[in-house]
Write a protein that holds these residues in place. Sequence first.
Motif, short mmCIF file in Angstrom:
data_model
loop_
_atom_site.label_atom_id
_atom_site.label_comp_id
_atom_site.label_asym_id
_atom_site.label_seq_id
_atom_site.Cartn_x
_atom_site.Cartn_y
_atom_site.Cartn_z
N ILE A 123 0.68 -1.23 0.06
CA ILE A 123 0.02 0.03 0.00
C ILE A 123 0.90 1.05 0.10
N LEU A 124 1.89 1.28 0.85
CA LEU A 124 2.88 2.50 1.09
C LEU A 124 3.40 2.82 -0.52
N ASP A 125 3.85 1.50 -0.95
CA ASP A 125 4.62 1.56 -2.26
C ASP A 125 3.94 2.41 -3.53
N ALA A 126 2.22 2.05 -3.31
CA ALA A 126 1.34 2.74 -4.14
C ALA A 126 0.98 4.30 -3.87
N VAL A 127 1.66 4.92 -2.64
CA VAL A 127 1.05 6.14 -2.38
C VAL A 127 2.32 7.06 -2.50
N SER A 128 1.97 7.77 -3.68
CA SER A 128 3.42 8.67 -4.08
C SER A 128 3.89 9.73 -3.29
N GLN A 129 2.96 10.03 -1.91
CA GLN A 129 3.39 10.91 -1.32
C GLN A 129 4.52 10.34 -0.29
N VAL A 130 4.80 9.13 -0.30
CA VAL A 130 5.77 8.74 0.79
C VAL A 130 6.99 7.96 -0.29
N ALA A 131 6.88 8.68 -1.39
CA ALA A 131 8.11 8.10 -2.38
C ALA A 131 9.60 8.09 -1.92
N ALA A 132 9.57 8.74 -0.78
CA ALA A 132 11.13 8.70 -0.05
C ALA A 132 11.43 7.42 0.40
N ILE A 133 10.34 6.83 0.88
CA ILE A 133 10.71 5.50 1.69
C ILE A 133 10.54 4.31 0.79
N HIS A 134 10.10 4.70 -0.39
CA HIS A 134 9.72 3.53 -1.59
C HIS A 134 10.67 2.55 -1.52
N PRO A 135 12.30 2.93 -2.05
CA PRO A 135 13.14 1.97 -1.94
C PRO A 135 13.47 1.04 -0.75
N TYR A 136 12.84 1.65 0.36
CA TYR A 136 13.44 0.72 1.54
C TYR A 136 12.24 -0.13 1.80
N LEU A 137 11.13 -0.24 1.35
CA LEU A 137 10.17 -1.04 1.56
C LEU A 137 10.51 -2.46 1.04
N PRO A 138 10.13 -3.61 1.83
CA PRO A 138 10.50 -4.90 1.47
C PRO A 138 9.85 -5.30 0.17
N SER A 139 8.75 -4.74 -0.24
CA SER A 139 8.07 -5.36 -1.49
C SER A 139 8.40 -4.46 -2.70
N HIS A 140 9.19 -3.29 -2.66
CA HIS A 140 9.33 -2.29 -3.76
C HIS A 140 9.89 -2.73 -4.78
N PHE A 141 10.73 -3.64 -4.58
CA PHE A 141 11.52 -4.32 -5.99
C PHE A 141 10.90 -5.50 -6.38
N TRP A 142 10.03 -6.09 -5.96
CA TRP A 142 9.51 -7.28 -6.34
C TRP A 142 9.17 -7.44 -7.61
N PHE A 143 8.54 -6.52 -8.23
CA PHE A 143 8.15 -6.59 -9.59
C PHE A 143 8.96 -5.96 -10.56
N SER A 144 10.11 -5.58 -10.13
CA SER A 144 11.23 -5.05 -10.88
C SER A 144 11.62 -6.17 -12.00
N PHE A 145 11.30 -7.16 -11.98
CA PHE A 145 11.85 -8.21 -13.05
C PHE A 145 11.53 -7.96 -14.46
N ASP A 146 10.65 -7.11 -14.61
CA ASP A 146 10.30 -6.61 -15.97
C ASP A 146 11.25 -6.25 -16.61
N ALA A 147 12.30 -5.76 -15.77
CA ALA A 147 13.55 -5.04 -16.72
C ALA A 147 14.30 -6.13 -17.37
N LEU A 148 13.97 -7.61 -16.98
CA LEU A 148 14.74 -8.73 -17.54
C LEU A 148 13.95 -8.97 -18.83
N LEU A 149 12.90 -8.22 -19.03
CA LEU A 149 12.04 -8.63 -20.43
C LEU A 149 12.40 -7.43 -21.41
#
Lengths: 295, 324
Positions: free
Chosen positions: A231-257
């Motif tokens: 949820i926090l990862d979807a709230v742009s107002q707290v973008a500063a903490i996004h990289p520290y959230l445990p789930s933030h990078f889960w979906f980054s695998f699309d970079a491999l595509l």
Amino acid sequence: MSTASVTEVPQSTPAPGAAPVRHWLRFFRSELRNVFLRPRNLALLAVLAGAPVFLGMVLRINTPAPGSGGPGAGAFVGQIAGNGVFLSLFAIYVLLTVLLPLAVSVVSGDSVAGEAGLGTLRTLLTVPAGRTRLLATKYATIVVFCFAATLIVAGLGLLVGAIFFPVGPVTLLSGDTVPLADGLARLALIVCYVALAMSALGAIGIALSTFTQHAIAVMATLLVVVIISEILDAVSQVAAIHPYLPSHFWFSFDALLRTPIAWSGVLHGLASFAAYVVIFGVIAWARMRRADITS
Amino acid sequence: MTLTESAPAEASPDGADRAITTSGLAMRFRGGQLAVDHIDLAVPHGSVYGFLGPNGSGKTTTIRMLLGLVHPTAGTFAMLGTDLRALDSVLPRVGALVEGPAFYPFLSGRQNLARCDAADPSADLPTARARIDHALDQVGLLAAADKRYRAYSLGMKQRLGIAAGLLRPRDLMILDEPTNGLDPQGTREIRSLVKQIAADGTTVFVSSHLLAEVEQICSHVGVMSTGRLVFQGPLSELRSRGEPRILIRTTDPPTAAEVLGKLGLADITSTDGQVSAVLGGQPPEKINAELVHAGVPVAGLETARPSLEDLFVELTGEGFDVNG
């Protein structure tokens, strides 16, 4: 003089050196058997296996128009009709939100808290299995489970995709088309990436697991952590903490595509997972070292 | 090489003719309650030591400390001549059953033992199968080895717990309430099992809240009451502790009590139809003569030592579950 009546059992001279590794592997195998043959965990894996089958059937009956769909999971949906490989990616994407983390929560909750709840933690520690050794074995088992769970989702997605849809050269998200083998290699990398993401979550889980004897409490807490993180990862107002959230990078695998592969996103993700493993691994270890086992 | 030969040849380092020694061992719970109050256990090698006391008197907490499950707040201990700092090196020589057996309900008895053995970093790998079968055989569970633990009766569960301790030769067995919740037949089975283990030379430290269940097998006893060790020593010493009493059955208790008082006997208790007092070395025949002389109709006269159970009640105060 020890139990005289066991004299007929031969005792071979232990070979020093290789012994600790062989003993550990034996313990690890026993641990794996316990996790993978446990009816409840088998049911979990069956649910994970059923999801791609279900998704495949739904999409076969109601095939989305090629190229339709939006960002995120939508990017895969539009391609499934043209290439079954994308069913595998779509299934991973869909299950990564809740179901895969749920499976990891259950197994990591069981790992220490579940043993404490059964009382078997005291049985194992008086063997003596060794506290650090036990924790390491438990975590290694969680990692194997994460890989197995992700592989099941991807594998069944691929299988069902191949049955229901055509399979061929893979059109990447960047628009390039690569041969099927290349596409499958990328899928393998994605499976590893997602399994590592889940292993990092498992590290949080095993740390929580050392603080209680209620496996269900660990499971619930870990799921709450996942959901709040998402949820926090979807709230742009707290973008500063996004990289520290445990789930933030889960979906980054699309970079491999994409071509060329955007490694920086993937590497950021892996660094984040590693940080979580180290931090929560140390917490779990410190707790396990000192904890009074009163269960 | 046989197991017997590979067992430590009674290596008794300095002062370690004791299997367990604790000094000032204490455990305070987070709530502030002193669960174990600075106890000094001395368990001789080769003994069967009955660790007795009511529920909640600190027995299990003591055992948990000995096995490294919980950390003492004060004091120290040594097992088999090894200091608690090197506990991990001595635990393989100690078989344990703590607070009832704990196994995986979805595994069979054999699988559960295999798991215990697999967890052991110094188990002898080639003999694993034989050792597991032998342990099952020793506790009489070989026939039920492939049944799920879930389906075991309470007695079978307790026996499997003991079997886990028998997976390798041990110098010390620590059994916490092995007869808890068992029927008389089950209790008898466990007793004979403990006897057999002890006969093989293993020191057995067995806790119970029921004196009667361990009395027949113990050579030594330690009695706990609200965290303190109130008695420790050979069972015979405890037995001799009770002072003999005289018991007179009569239709005239008041006069009898008066006579006993004149003779200087202590602790005179008088109930309907009988009077008793501490004999204090006086010959019973003399007391009888005095009673008859005073015209007390004596229907019966006997001297008796208090039973062990009476002594236990005395030591542990009220609430000791003497009869279960």
